[in-house]
Design a protein around this motif. Structure first.
Motif, PDB file in Angstrom:
ATOM      1  N   GLY A  50      -1.760   3.902   4.748  1.00  0.00           N
ATOM      2  CA  GLY A  50      -0.697   2.902   4.761  1.00  0.00           C
ATOM      3  C   GLY A  50      -0.178   2.671   6.166  1.00  0.00           C
ATOM      4  O   GLY A  50       0.118   1.526   6.547  1.00  0.00           O
TER       5      GLY A  50
ATOM      6  N   THR B   6       1.271   3.996  -3.068  1.00  0.00           N
ATOM      7  CA  THR B   6       1.010   5.416  -2.833  1.00  0.00           C
ATOM      8  C   THR B   6       2.155   6.286  -3.329  1.00  0.00           C
ATOM      9  O   THR B   6       1.945   7.297  -4.005  1.00  0.00           O
ATOM     10  CB  THR B   6       0.777   5.661  -1.331  1.00  0.00           C
TER      11      THR B   6
ATOM     12  N   PHE C  45       0.840  -1.203   0.000  1.00  0.00           N
ATOM     13  CA  PHE C  45       0.000   0.000   0.000  1.00  0.00           C
ATOM     14  C   PHE C  45       0.874   1.252   0.000  1.00  0.00           C
ATOM     15  O   PHE C  45       0.640   2.196  -0.763  1.00  0.00           O
ATOM     16  CB  PHE C  45      -0.912  -0.016   1.212  1.00  0.00           C
ATOM     17  N   VAL C  46       1.879   1.269   0.868  1.00  0.00           N
ATOM     18  CA  VAL C  46       2.769   2.437   0.944  1.00  0.00           C
ATOM     19  C   VAL C  46       3.516   2.617  -0.381  1.00  0.00           C
ATOM     20  O   VAL C  46       3.638   3.740  -0.888  1.00  0.00           O
ATOM     21  CB  VAL C  46       3.756   2.277   2.112  1.00  0.00           C
TER      22      VAL C  46
ATOM     23  N   PRO D 121       9.149   2.205   1.639  1.00  0.00           N
ATOM     24  CA  PRO D 121       8.296   1.086   2.065  1.00  0.00           C
ATOM     25  C   PRO D 121       9.075  -0.028   2.749  1.00  0.00           C
ATOM     26  O   PRO D 121       8.603  -0.611   3.733  1.00  0.00           O
ATOM     27  CB  PRO D 121       7.666   0.606   0.748  1.00  0.00           C
TER      28      PRO D 121
END
Length: 860
Positions: free
Chosen positions: A278, A33, A29-30, A373
């Motif tokens: 995130g 993004t 998710f991070v 991340p």
């Protein structure tokens, strides 16, 4: 110890799968993004930089936003000084504005920019046709023109947007309108500044003057051949009042400044919106990691004790446990980063084929998107493994070599933690309540965060207690329900961390659902107060006859409760001496043009929600803006020159009309003025489905293309607010769904580890007559119980926090508090906990059912 750690990691790879999956989802998710943010930055870079790179020097002039009137004269003087500066060959204002446009029977809003006479300032390339040679020709952006089915040779009508100043009443003069021919198309790429599919019109200066689109924020300079750029810059800075609003830079410097300013703000805004989700996903993943390593280290207690007996120190045991966790975190974080990049690429490919304002042709994969991340995943894994590693090194060598009860199962919440939980929860709730009563967000937000910390500290006691209470209901299902309710709370810490992860995700979703419902309810109440009429339809251009058949079509729509036609006329009126600006003469201010509308009071009561009782014989309803700007007061009798003569009316304020006067139909007819139907008002039924009804109203606009109409009123405003809120809710819920998925993975992880721990117990139950189906049912009910507990508590906490936040926000904005609970959606969220629990139990139940009772009982 290193070799032993690697061997243990390889041996337990299956047990670490769930924790690894949680990290992969959170880190992915991070990463997605950050890649999306990088893509947005690269998308705007071309558009921001290209216009500036075409010029030798750029003078930014933002004074028009600050001061009008006299300052505009200074801007003109500044432009003359620039053009007279030695070394400047040309100075071209970069005009940018908006306009209404129509072609092929449709109406649009377009961007209008200047087409420079100097070819070197045209930063775009000609794709089709030719550049405009006169004020009757324009060129368009190719990508948007293709979407609008426009090509060279087509005719477009441009009209300046009409802005009505409340202080001047309502003007009936139509804004300038020009019919132009498309001479060519230019390629400006795809970017957020041109809004993707919005048509950009590049027009000669003469046409911009005719449309009144003369505003600019920058002046592009071309230098004479052989001119020294540094010397010209020094001269300009010496002659101009440079500072906050006026700056002089080279084209390259301005391009770099604009890219840094705009792209940096875009990236910061996107990261500020997306990265917290995130962080929530990683925070939830931390609970899964804690559970996984707690069980693994408890199962290895005999092995750790044996290592201690042969010479391993506590530090070596702790370092071994942390190294294992970091290795798992590193591998899964790398996989998660790759997964996030692949997801971005997969999503970007179809988006690149649309008219999206972002150019998704190339992903913005930056070093930050690849390293941040991984670092976040490592940090979360390390922090989550500290407590399990500390417990692992405290195992006594001799005590661990003989059977002992599970330490985790017997531990209870400490007094210090219990006291802290109570203090934080009570203090936070007090601040949140104070913020709600006083309308202070500075009290409500910290109070909410403090209460959240208190609740999280209290979960090891709260969640098992709730699980036991709900477990009594499961005992009615027989042996499977009794076993499930007991197993769910056998290990309070593990049960609490499992349900807490789900409680966080569900609580945030419920918080948004309740907050959105409350905002929608409050907005609808405010709209109903400000717009008493649901639907208002009028001809777009004043003086045009009202289209025939629109009234009958509106009345026939499903959802229309009542309609009323209004007759109208226009009249001119001199401003009273008492409301004349200081120092102004009668010759300086021309008469204002007003509109008088007439309607029967009985019909007005049918179509308006409030305000109809004020309309009586001899009364004229008028808005507060007109009263204030003309120096009138409510209840004053004013002579209005309507028709052949004039009539005197008593003024009353209203929200039914924003400008002009509303009279009874008989009073308007008595003036002798020539009237015709100018507007139709309607009231919608209370159960009208707003999106569908507004779609029907939009179809009325399309059907009357020959005589364009404007559709307004409360229904349109409600639909706009509803669409915005629902879109935001859908996006945010989708983002929070990642955390909920991780929480469900945590339930499956807890059950899977419990199956390994209770292998002999399950085998004994099978030997005593428990069937495989009943064993699967036990695990399914246990998962459902954990899921329901987390969901119910999350929903309860979400509603309570939403109440405090909504009350504080509304009070802070000076609006009446409107709190609404979306019961149907809340029940849907709670109902989803049951299938989620059953789904989480599938794999652990299969593993438990496969075990042979005799083989499991024969193990030492």
């Amino acid at each position: 110890m290193l070799r032993n750690t690697l061997l243990q990691l390889r041996h337990n790879i299956g047990r670490l799968t769930a924790a690894g999956l949680a990290i992969v989802l959170g880190v992915g998710f991070v990463a997605a993004t950050l890649v999306f943010t990088g893509t947005m930055q690269s998308s705007v870079r071309h558009m921001v930089a290209a216009p500036n790179l075409a010029a030798d020097v750029v003078v930014t002039d933002n004074t028009a936003r600050r001061v009008a009137g006299e300052e505009n004269d200074k801007r003109q003087q500044r432009l003359r000084k620039i053009r007279e500066t030695e070394g400047v060959a040309a100075a071209v204002p970069r005009n940018e504005s908006y306009a209404n446009a129509s072609w092929k029977g449709e109406r649009y809003s377009v961007e209008v920019s200047r087409l420079p006479e100097q070819k070197s300032l045209r930063w775009y390339e000609l794709a089709e046709g030719s550049y405009a040679d006169s004020a009757g020709e324009v060129v368009l952006s190719k990508r948007a023109a293709d979407s609008a089915n426009l090509s060279p040779g087509d005719t477009v009508t441009l009209q300046q947007p009409q802005y009505i100043s409340p202080s001047e009443g309502e003007s009936e003069k139509s804004p300038p309108k020009r019919e132009v021919t498309v001479s060519g198309l230019v390629d400006i790429g795809s970017n957020v500044l041109t809004s993707g599919s919005r048509v950009t019109v590049f027009a000669p200066q003469g046409l911009l003057n005719q449309l009144g689109a003369t505003d600019y924020r920058a002046i592009d300079l071309l230098l004479a051949d052989g001119a020294d750029t540094s010397a010209v810059l020094d001269r300009l800075r010496g002659e101009l009042e440079t500072g906050r609003y006026v700056e002089v830079r080279t084209g390259q410097q301005q391009a770099e400044h604009a890219v840094k300013l705009f792209s940096g703000s875009v990236a910061a805004a996107l990261n500020a919106v997306l990265l917290p989700f995130g962080a929530i996903a990683l925070f939830v993943a931390g609970f899964v990691i804690v559970n996984t390593f707690s069980v693994l280290h408890a199962q290895r207690s005999r092995q750790y004790a044996l290592l201690r007996c042969v010479g391993a120190t506590r530090g070596q045991i702790r370092r071994s446990a942390l190294f294992e966790a970091l290795l798992v975190g590193l591998i899964t974080s790398v996989i998660g980063t790759v997964f996030g990049v692949l997801v971005s690429a997969t999503v970007s490919w179809p988006l690149g084929l649309t008219d999206s304002p972002v150019d998704f042709g190339s992903l913005g994969i930056t070093p930050l998107a690849l390293t941040a991340p991984v670092a976040a995943g490592l940090l979360v894994t390390f922090l989550a493994s500290l407590a399990p590693a500390a417990r692992a090194m405290r195992v006594a060598p001799l005590a661990a070599l003989r059977p002992v009860p599970d330490e985790q199962a017997s531990r209870r919440i400490g007094r210090a933690r219990l006291v802290s939980a109570v203090v934080f929860t009570v203090a936070g709730a007090g601040f949140l309540l104070g913020g709600a009563l006083l309308g202070s967000m500075t009290m409500a937000v910290p109070g909410g965060l403090l209460a959240v910390v208190g609740i999280l500290l209290f979960t090891p006691t709260l969640i098992p207690a709730v699980a036991r209470a709900l477990g009594y209901l499961m005992r009615s299902l027989g042996p499977t329900g009794t076993l499930a309710s007991g197993n769910a709370v056998r290990n309070p810490y593990r049960a609490s961390s499992t349900s807490t992860a789900l409680m966080i995700g569900v609580g945030l979703i419920v918080l948004l659902l309740t907050g959105t419902a409350s905002a929608r309810h409050g907005a609808n109440e405010q709209i109903d107060q400000r717009y008493p009429v649901d639907v208002k339809i009028a001809a777009e251009e004043r003086g045009q006859p009202f289209p025939e058949g629109v009234g009958q079509r509106l009345e026939s729509l499903d959802g229309t409760a009542a309609t009323a036609a209004l007759s109208g006329t226009t009249f001119e009126m001199e401003r009273p001496e008492s409301s004349m600006p200081e120092g102004a003469s009668r010759e300086d201010i021309p008469p204002a043009t007003f509109r008088a509308l007439g309607i029967d009071p009985a019909k007005l009561a049918e179509v308006s929600r409030h305000g109809a009782e004020e309309l009586r014989q001899g009364t004229a309803l008028v808005s507060d803006n007109v009263l204030d700007s003309w120096g009138w007061s409510e209840g004053e009798r004013v002579e209005l020159p309507i028709g052949d003569g004039s009539a005197t009316f008593r003024l009353e304020t209203t929200k039914l009309v924003r400008s002009g006067f509303l009279l009874t139909r008989s009073d308007l007819a008595a003036t002798g003025a020539e009237t015709n139907t100018t507007e139709i008002w309607a009231r919608a039924t209370s159960d009208t489905y707003t999106p569908g009804y507004t779609a029907e109203l939009d179809s009325l606009t399309e059907e009357s293309a020959s005589t364009p109409i404007d559709v307004g009123g409360a229904v349109q405003m409600r639909a706009q607010y509803t669409q915005v809120l629902d879109t935001l809710l859908l996006i945010v819920t989708g983002l929070l769904a990642v955390a909920v998925i991780i929480a469900v993975v945590g339930i499956a992880n807890t059950l899977g580890l419990s199956v390994l721990e209770r292998g002999r117990e399950s085998a004994l139950l099978r030997a005593l007559g428990l069937t495989r189906g009943q064993l699967r049912g036990t695990l399914a009910l246990e998962a459902v119980l954990l899921a329901v507990v987390g969901t119910v508590l999350g929903a309860l906490v979400g509603v309570l926090f939403a109440f405090g936040g909504v009350a504080a926000m509304f009070e802070n904005m000076g609006l009446p508090v409107a709190f609404a609970v979306p019961w149907a959606r809340l029940l849907l969220v709670i109902g989803c906990a049951i299938p989620a629990g059953v789904l989480a139990s599938v794999l652990p139940a299969r593993r438990a059912a496969k075990a042979q009772p005799a083989a499991a009982l024969s193990e030492e």
